[in-house]
Design a protein around this motif. Sequence first.
Motif, PDB file in Angstrom:
ATOM      1  N   THR A 136       0.964  -1.124  -0.019  1.00 47.74           N
ATOM      2  CA  THR A 136       0.093  -0.029   0.052  1.00 47.74           C
ATOM      3  C   THR A 136       1.009   1.275   0.106  1.00 47.74           C
ATOM      4  O   THR A 136       1.970   1.266   0.656  1.00 47.74           O
ATOM      5  CB  THR A 136      -0.849  -0.011   1.145  1.00 47.74           C
ATOM      6  N   PHE A 137       0.509   2.348  -0.770  1.00 44.14           N
ATOM      7  CA  PHE A 137       1.359   3.250  -0.989  1.00 44.14           C
ATOM      8  C   PHE A 137       0.454   4.657  -0.672  1.00 44.14           C
ATOM      9  O   PHE A 137      -0.643   4.720  -0.788  1.00 44.14           O
ATOM     10  CB  PHE A 137       1.750   3.608  -2.590  1.00 44.14           C
ATOM     11  N   VAL A 138       1.318   5.370   0.435  1.00 41.57           N
ATOM     12  CA  VAL A 138       0.345   6.552   1.008  1.00 41.57           C
ATOM     13  C   VAL A 138       1.678   7.789   0.730  1.00 41.57           C
ATOM     14  O   VAL A 138       2.574   7.616   1.224  1.00 41.57           O
ATOM     15  CB  VAL A 138      -0.033   6.289   2.530  1.00 41.57           C
ATOM     16  N   VAL A 139       0.980   8.720   0.013  1.00 44.09           N
ATOM     17  CA  VAL A 139       1.713  10.208   0.025  1.00 44.09           C
ATOM     18  C   VAL A 139       1.153  11.051   0.956  1.00 44.09           C
ATOM     19  O   VAL A 139       0.126  11.326   1.179  1.00 44.09           O
ATOM     20  CB  VAL A 139       1.361  10.504  -1.549  1.00 44.09           C
ATOM     21  N   PHE A 140       2.189  11.615   1.883  1.00 41.29           N
ATOM     22  CA  PHE A 140       2.226  12.721   2.657  1.00 41.29           C
ATOM     23  C   PHE A 140       2.757  13.756   2.114  1.00 41.29           C
ATOM     24  O   PHE A 140       3.789  13.802   1.496  1.00 41.29           O
ATOM     25  CB  PHE A 140       2.749  12.311   3.956  1.00 41.29           C
ATOM     26  N   VAL A 141       2.037  15.023   2.741  1.00 41.49           N
ATOM     27  CA  VAL A 141       2.661  16.381   2.197  1.00 41.49           C
ATOM     28  C   VAL A 141       2.232  17.240   3.541  1.00 41.49           C
ATOM     29  O   VAL A 141       1.132  17.296   3.949  1.00 41.49           O
ATOM     30  CB  VAL A 141       1.922  17.135   0.835  1.00 41.49           C
ATOM     31  N   ASP A 142       3.390  17.862   4.042  1.00 45.90           N
ATOM     32  CA  ASP A 142       3.229  18.689   5.171  1.00 45.90           C
ATOM     33  C   ASP A 142       2.424  17.705   6.317  1.00 45.90           C
ATOM     34  O   ASP A 142       1.575  18.369   7.368  1.00 45.90           O
ATOM     35  CB  ASP A 142       2.426  19.671   5.021  1.00 45.90           C
ATOM     36  N   GLY A 143       2.628  16.490   6.569  1.00 41.69           N
ATOM     37  CA  GLY A 143       2.231  15.667   7.580  1.00 41.69           C
ATOM     38  C   GLY A 143       0.897  15.338   7.243  1.00 41.69           C
ATOM     39  O   GLY A 143       0.183  14.398   8.176  1.00 41.69           O
ATOM     40  N   LYS A 144       0.162  15.400   6.153  1.00 38.55           N
ATOM     41  CA  LYS A 144      -0.994  14.912   5.560  1.00 38.55           C
ATOM     42  C   LYS A 144      -1.166  14.037   4.757  1.00 38.55           C
ATOM     43  O   LYS A 144      -0.374  14.268   3.674  1.00 38.55           O
ATOM     44  CB  LYS A 144      -1.949  16.213   5.317  1.00 38.55           C
ATOM     45  N   VAL A 145      -2.104  13.092   4.800  1.00 34.09           N
ATOM     46  CA  VAL A 145      -2.294  12.045   3.603  1.00 34.09           C
ATOM     47  C   VAL A 145      -3.105  12.669   2.474  1.00 34.09           C
ATOM     48  O   VAL A 145      -3.830  13.410   2.718  1.00 34.09           O
ATOM     49  CB  VAL A 145      -3.168  10.881   4.270  1.00 34.09           C
ATOM     50  N   VAL A 146      -2.333  12.873   1.188  1.00 29.38           N
ATOM     51  CA  VAL A 146      -2.619  13.331   0.134  1.00 29.38           C
ATOM     52  C   VAL A 146      -3.300  12.475  -1.073  1.00 29.38           C
ATOM     53  O   VAL A 146      -3.729  12.698  -1.995  1.00 29.38           O
ATOM     54  CB  VAL A 146      -1.892  14.456  -0.612  1.00 29.38           C
ATOM     55  N   ASN A 147      -2.635  11.275  -0.736  1.00 31.82           N
ATOM     56  CA  ASN A 147      -2.982  10.270  -1.664  1.00 31.82           C
ATOM     57  C   ASN A 147      -2.570   8.788  -1.171  1.00 31.82           C
ATOM     58  O   ASN A 147      -1.934   8.683  -0.209  1.00 31.82           O
ATOM     59  CB  ASN A 147      -2.037  10.317  -2.931  1.00 31.82           C
ATOM     60  N   HIS A 148      -3.543   7.829  -1.470  1.00 37.34           N
ATOM     61  CA  HIS A 148      -3.752   6.484  -1.025  1.00 37.34           C
ATOM     62  C   HIS A 148      -3.973   5.458  -2.022  1.00 37.34           C
ATOM     63  O   HIS A 148      -4.844   5.531  -2.713  1.00 37.34           O
ATOM     64  CB  HIS A 148      -4.576   6.220  -0.011  1.00 37.34           C
TER      65      HIS A 148
END
Length: 106
Positions: free
Chosen positions: A75-87
């Motif tokens: 599973t791939f989770v993208v974070f920007v500034d500590g927030k999930v932006v893509n999953h």
Amino acid sequence: MAIRVNQDSFEVEVLQAKGPVLVDFYSDSCIPCKQMSPILSQLAEEYGEQVKIVKVNVNFDMELADRYLVMGAPTFVVFVDGKVVNHSHGVKKREEIKELIEEFIL
């Protein structure tokens, strides 16, 4: 090369990171996860400082997997500034992984 993070280092390496972070939730016994490893290494080299790529072993860090709703590996989770932006879940082609992070590159 993607770096391994765990519960203890996740806050600093992912949540406090500047710029996008791609987190690969994987398992050592997962064949599809092993197939993704060279692709992630190539992307880490290609993007350099633009994107941080890290790996979380779901077998050892189940609490992190639960927190980010990881139901299977990879599973791939993208974070920007500590927030999930893509999953995204499952094996991905190189271009599909790039699509997960491209819009967040500064």
